[in-house]
Structure formats: C-alpha cells, structure tokens
Design a protein around this motif. Structure first.
Motif, PDB file in Angstrom:
ATOM      1  N   UNK A   1     -27.151 -11.159   1.378  1.00 34.21           N
ATOM      2  CA  UNK A   1     -27.733 -11.224   0.135  1.00 34.21           C
ATOM      3  C   UNK A   1     -27.981 -12.707  -0.249  1.00 34.21           C
ATOM      4  N   UNK A   2     -27.224 -13.348   0.417  1.00 34.88           N
ATOM      5  CA  UNK A   2     -27.362 -14.777  -0.209  1.00 34.88           C
ATOM      6  C   UNK A   2     -28.389 -15.507   0.814  1.00 34.88           C
ATOM      7  N   UNK A   3     -28.412 -14.852   2.273  1.00 27.11           N
ATOM      8  CA  UNK A   3     -29.511 -15.405   3.048  1.00 27.11           C
ATOM      9  C   UNK A   3     -30.886 -15.068   2.632  1.00 27.11           C
TER      10      UNK A   3
ATOM     11  N   UNK B   1     -20.728 -14.248   6.146  1.00 27.58           N
ATOM     12  CA  UNK B   1     -21.171 -12.769   6.805  1.00 27.58           C
ATOM     13  C   UNK B   1     -19.932 -12.702   7.761  1.00 27.58           C
ATOM     14  N   UNK B   2     -19.417 -13.632   8.233  1.00 31.97           N
ATOM     15  CA  UNK B   2     -18.154 -13.466   9.172  1.00 31.97           C
ATOM     16  C   UNK B   2     -16.932 -13.399   8.379  1.00 31.97           C
ATOM     17  N   UNK B   3     -16.146 -12.332   9.014  1.00 31.43           N
ATOM     18  CA  UNK B   3     -14.708 -12.043   8.407  1.00 31.43           C
ATOM     19  C   UNK B   3     -13.742 -12.087   9.471  1.00 31.43           C
ATOM     20  N   UNK B   4     -12.367 -12.323   9.193  1.00 29.53           N
ATOM     21  CA  UNK B   4     -11.436 -12.417  10.219  1.00 29.53           C
ATOM     22  C   UNK B   4     -10.771 -11.157   9.877  1.00 29.53           C
ATOM     23  N   UNK B   5     -10.443 -10.156  10.961  1.00 29.28           N
ATOM     24  CA  UNK B   5      -9.735  -8.886  10.741  1.00 29.28           C
ATOM     25  C   UNK B   5      -8.648  -9.035  11.785  1.00 29.28           C
TER      26      UNK B   5
ATOM     27  N   UNK C   1     -20.992  -9.018   9.437  1.00 29.75           N
ATOM     28  CA  UNK C   1     -21.574  -7.888   8.698  1.00 29.75           C
ATOM     29  C   UNK C   1     -22.905  -8.134   8.650  1.00 29.75           C
ATOM     30  N   UNK C   2     -23.695  -7.121   8.684  1.00 31.80           N
ATOM     31  CA  UNK C   2     -24.909  -7.129   8.582  1.00 31.80           C
ATOM     32  C   UNK C   2     -25.419  -6.994   7.011  1.00 31.80           C
TER      33      UNK C   2
END
Length: 109
Positions: free
Chosen positions: A37-39, A80-84, A30-31
C-alpha cells in the motif's frame, strides 16, 4: 543402582529433552500488505509529480512529489519483507532474534 544415581540419570534425560531444536530464520515477502500500500502511494506521488512537472508553475511541487514517491517506494519495499521462523511460521521481530518466542528453537544463522 542407588537412588541418587537414578535421580541423576532422570535429571540428565529431562535436560536433554528440554533442549530446544535448532532452527533457522527465513525472509518472506508479502505481495499484498502494508508495504504494498505504501509503495502504491509512492507510485501515485511520482505520477502526480510528472503531471505537475508539465506545468511551469508546479515544478517545485513536482520535485517534492517525485522525491516523496521514491522514498515511499523504498520504505514500502523494506516493509514488504518479514522474518519468520522456519519451524513454526511465526513472525519474528527482526534479524537479531536468537530464539523463537513460540517454538523456542535456537536460530543457527
């Protein structure tokens, strides 16, 4: 054909139709999201660390800000990375999941 044979064939047909399809999991980034936000907070913390590092009295605070900023960058990057699921696009709770909770496909990888 006897009635038992036709029942066995129809039961076999139903079991073959109910078997879930094979699918796969993909990792999607996710961009814009919580991880970004945490970054952003991590970058602000690092900048504040360098600003306070210029002053002699704030060197301890600067070190804490820089370490906190680096940690926030790492944590935000992981978030920022998710498994789908590739078949239905549903978010999956982790890499260890073997069956999609929405489309019930078996993950082969």
């Amino acid at each position: 054909m006897q009635p038992n044979e036709s029942q066995n064939q129809s039961a076999a047909d139903l079991s073959s139709q109910q078997q879930p399809a094979n699918g796969r999991k993909i990792k999607k980034g996710e961009f814009i999201g919580v991880g970004a936000a945490i970054q952003a907070f991590g970058i602000v913390s690092i900048i504040l660390g360098f600003v306070f590092g210029e002053k002699a009295s704030g060197s301890d605070y600067a070190l804490v800000c820089i370490i906190l900023g680096v940690l926030l960058l790492i944590i935000g990057g992981r978030m920022a990375f998710k498994w789908i699921c590739f078949n239905c696009g549903n978010k999956i709770s982790g890499k260890e999941v073997k069956i999609c909770p929405v489309c019930h496909c078996n993950f082969t990888d």
